[in-house]
Design a protein around this motif. Structure first.
Motif, PDB file in Angstrom:
ATOM      1  N   THR A 160      47.371  -0.945  50.906  1.00  0.00           N
ATOM      2  CA  THR A 160      47.342  -1.329  49.695  1.00  0.00           C
ATOM      3  C   THR A 160      46.181  -2.618  49.522  1.00  0.00           C
ATOM      4  OG1 THR A 160      49.634  -0.983  49.712  1.00  0.00           O
ATOM      5  CG2 THR A 160      48.590  -2.513  47.793  1.00  0.00           C
ATOM      6  N   ARG A 161      45.916  -3.253  50.575  1.00  0.00           N
ATOM      7  CA  ARG A 161      44.819  -4.085  50.429  1.00  0.00           C
ATOM      8  C   ARG A 161      43.387  -3.574  50.356  1.00  0.00           C
ATOM      9  NH1 ARG A 161      47.431  -8.723  54.264  1.00  0.00           N
ATOM     10  NH2 ARG A 161      49.027  -9.386  52.866  1.00  0.00           N
ATOM     11  N   LEU A 162      43.353  -2.641  51.319  1.00  0.00           N
ATOM     12  CA  LEU A 162      42.179  -1.797  51.172  1.00  0.00           C
ATOM     13  C   LEU A 162      41.699  -1.267  50.114  1.00  0.00           C
ATOM     14  CD1 LEU A 162      42.309  -0.179  55.070  1.00  0.00           C
ATOM     15  CD2 LEU A 162      40.781  -2.027  53.906  1.00  0.00           C
ATOM     16  N   LEU A 163      42.632  -0.502  49.440  1.00  0.00           N
ATOM     17  CA  LEU A 163      42.501  -0.023  48.062  1.00  0.00           C
ATOM     18  C   LEU A 163      42.194  -0.920  47.045  1.00  0.00           C
ATOM     19  CD1 LEU A 163      45.365   2.621  47.939  1.00  0.00           C
ATOM     20  CD2 LEU A 163      43.099   3.134  48.210  1.00  0.00           C
ATOM     21  N   GLU A 164      42.863  -1.938  47.055  1.00  0.00           N
ATOM     22  CA  GLU A 164      42.394  -3.089  45.982  1.00  0.00           C
ATOM     23  C   GLU A 164      41.223  -3.713  46.394  1.00  0.00           C
ATOM     24  OE1 GLU A 164      45.765  -5.844  46.597  1.00  0.00           O
ATOM     25  OE2 GLU A 164      47.127  -4.749  45.631  1.00  0.00           O
ATOM     26  N   ALA A 165      40.877  -3.637  47.495  1.00  0.00           N
ATOM     27  CA  ALA A 165      39.546  -4.003  47.937  1.00  0.00           C
ATOM     28  C   ALA A 165      38.248  -3.249  47.244  1.00  0.00           C
ATOM     29  CB  ALA A 165      39.295  -4.386  49.404  1.00  0.00           C
ATOM     30  N   GLU A 166      38.845  -2.091  47.335  1.00  0.00           N
ATOM     31  CA  GLU A 166      37.766  -0.896  46.641  1.00  0.00           C
ATOM     32  C   GLU A 166      38.015  -0.700  45.039  1.00  0.00           C
ATOM     33  OE1 GLU A 166      35.119   0.572  48.221  1.00  0.00           O
ATOM     34  OE2 GLU A 166      35.782  -0.648  49.724  1.00  0.00           O
ATOM     35  N   GLY A 167      38.848  -1.752  44.354  1.00  0.00           N
ATOM     36  CA  GLY A 167      39.012  -1.632  43.106  1.00  0.00           C
ATOM     37  C   GLY A 167      40.033  -0.451  42.447  1.00  0.00           C
ATOM     38  N   VAL A 168      40.806   0.069  43.575  1.00  0.00           N
ATOM     39  CA  VAL A 168      41.838   1.165  43.037  1.00  0.00           C
ATOM     40  C   VAL A 168      43.181   0.548  42.872  1.00  0.00           C
ATOM     41  CG1 VAL A 168      42.707   3.298  43.827  1.00  0.00           C
ATOM     42  CG2 VAL A 168      40.477   2.878  44.307  1.00  0.00           C
ATOM     43  N   ASP A 169      43.708   0.779  41.869  1.00  0.00           N
ATOM     44  CA  ASP A 169      45.182   0.016  41.546  1.00  0.00           C
ATOM     45  C   ASP A 169      45.918   1.270  41.793  1.00  0.00           C
ATOM     46  OD1 ASP A 169      44.888   1.626  39.395  1.00  0.00           O
ATOM     47  OD2 ASP A 169      44.549  -0.363  37.988  1.00  0.00           O
ATOM     48  N   ARG A 170      47.395   0.875  41.776  1.00  0.00           N
ATOM     49  CA  ARG A 170      48.402   1.874  42.080  1.00  0.00           C
ATOM     50  C   ARG A 170      48.114   2.794  40.865  1.00  0.00           C
ATOM     51  NH1 ARG A 170      52.945   0.292  45.535  1.00  0.00           N
ATOM     52  NH2 ARG A 170      52.304  -1.767  46.471  1.00  0.00           N
ATOM     53  N   GLN A 171      48.293   2.739  39.528  1.00  0.00           N
ATOM     54  CA  GLN A 171      48.184   3.586  38.667  1.00  0.00           C
ATOM     55  C   GLN A 171      46.916   4.666  38.822  1.00  0.00           C
ATOM     56  OE1 GLN A 171      50.585   3.945  37.268  1.00  0.00           O
ATOM     57  NE2 GLN A 171      51.180   2.815  35.969  1.00  0.00           N
ATOM     58  N   THR A 172      45.837   4.079  39.327  1.00  0.00           N
ATOM     59  CA  THR A 172      44.704   4.982  39.450  1.00  0.00           C
ATOM     60  C   THR A 172      44.952   6.099  40.529  1.00  0.00           C
ATOM     61  OG1 THR A 172      43.259   3.439  38.595  1.00  0.00           O
ATOM     62  CG2 THR A 172      42.241   5.137  39.875  1.00  0.00           C
ATOM     63  N   LEU A 173      45.928   5.494  41.601  1.00  0.00           N
ATOM     64  CA  LEU A 173      45.838   6.138  42.635  1.00  0.00           C
ATOM     65  C   LEU A 173      46.898   7.179  42.373  1.00  0.00           C
ATOM     66  CD1 LEU A 173      45.353   6.717  45.828  1.00  0.00           C
ATOM     67  CD2 LEU A 173      47.297   4.823  46.243  1.00  0.00           C
ATOM     68  N   LYS A 174      47.975   6.915  41.779  1.00  0.00           N
ATOM     69  CA  LYS A 174      49.125   7.911  41.119  1.00  0.00           C
ATOM     70  C   LYS A 174      48.567   9.105  40.515  1.00  0.00           C
ATOM     71  CE  LYS A 174      53.255   4.962  41.470  1.00  0.00           C
ATOM     72  NZ  LYS A 174      54.385   4.331  40.699  1.00  0.00           N
ATOM     73  N   ALA A 175      47.538   8.667  39.478  1.00  0.00           N
ATOM     74  CA  ALA A 175      47.044   9.573  38.593  1.00  0.00           C
ATOM     75  C   ALA A 175      46.013  10.480  39.624  1.00  0.00           C
ATOM     76  CB  ALA A 175      46.073   8.908  37.500  1.00  0.00           C
ATOM     77  N   ALA A 176      45.351  10.180  40.024  1.00  0.00           N
ATOM     78  CA  ALA A 176      44.425  11.034  41.219  1.00  0.00           C
ATOM     79  C   ALA A 176      45.327  11.591  42.112  1.00  0.00           C
ATOM     80  CB  ALA A 176      43.596   9.967  42.089  1.00  0.00           C
ATOM     81  N   LEU A 177      46.549  11.569  42.695  1.00  0.00           N
ATOM     82  CA  LEU A 177      47.276  12.270  43.612  1.00  0.00           C
ATOM     83  C   LEU A 177      48.541  12.750  42.655  1.00  0.00           C
ATOM     84  CD1 LEU A 177      47.207   9.893  46.337  1.00  0.00           C
ATOM     85  CD2 LEU A 177      45.766  11.938  46.136  1.00  0.00           C
ATOM     86  N   ALA A 178      48.474  13.188  41.294  1.00  0.00           N
ATOM     87  CA  ALA A 178      49.519  13.752  40.750  1.00  0.00           C
ATOM     88  C   ALA A 178      49.708  14.972  41.345  1.00  0.00           C
ATOM     89  CB  ALA A 178      49.187  13.673  39.442  1.00  0.00           C
TER      90      ALA A 178
END
Length: 102
Positions: free
Chosen positions: A1-19
């Motif tokens: 999670t921290r790696l994603l946050e460091a890259e500016g990716v939040d949970r909502q963006t990730l969920k949308a991308a992997l729908a």
């Protein structure tokens, strides 16, 4: 999670991308840095008397969902596709790089 946050990716963006309704193209998983040889090196392997003939390989047949023996005859560098023929019937096919095993 921290790696994603460091890259500016939040949970909502990730969920949308992997729908489930969205497909990730295989090409985005491709990493040419992991290839054992360059195309130029493969050309040398498939050459006789400094003339390229073909490369023996296996290619994925989408219709049959199996890997089949083939001969790689040529490569188009622009889109990284390969002109091949099936070894058993000489039918010519055009395939992306990720559908071929040398």
């Amino acid at each position: 999670t921290r790696l994603l946050e460091a890259e500016g990716v939040d949970r909502q963006t990730l969920k949308a991308a992997l729908a489930p309704s969205d497909d990730l193209p295989l090409k985005i998983m491709d990493d040419k840095d992991m290839e054992p040889r360059t195309w130029e090196e493969w050309l040398k392997i498939g050459s006789t008397n400094e003339q390229f003939e073909f490369l023996p390989a296996r290619a994925f047949s989408v219709e049959e969902s199996i890997w089949r023996p083939c001969k790689v005859l040529d490569r188009t560098e622009d889109d990284d596709t390969y002109r091949c023929v099936w070894a058993d019937n000489n039918e010519e096919i055009l395939l992306p790089r990720l559908a071929i095993m040398f």
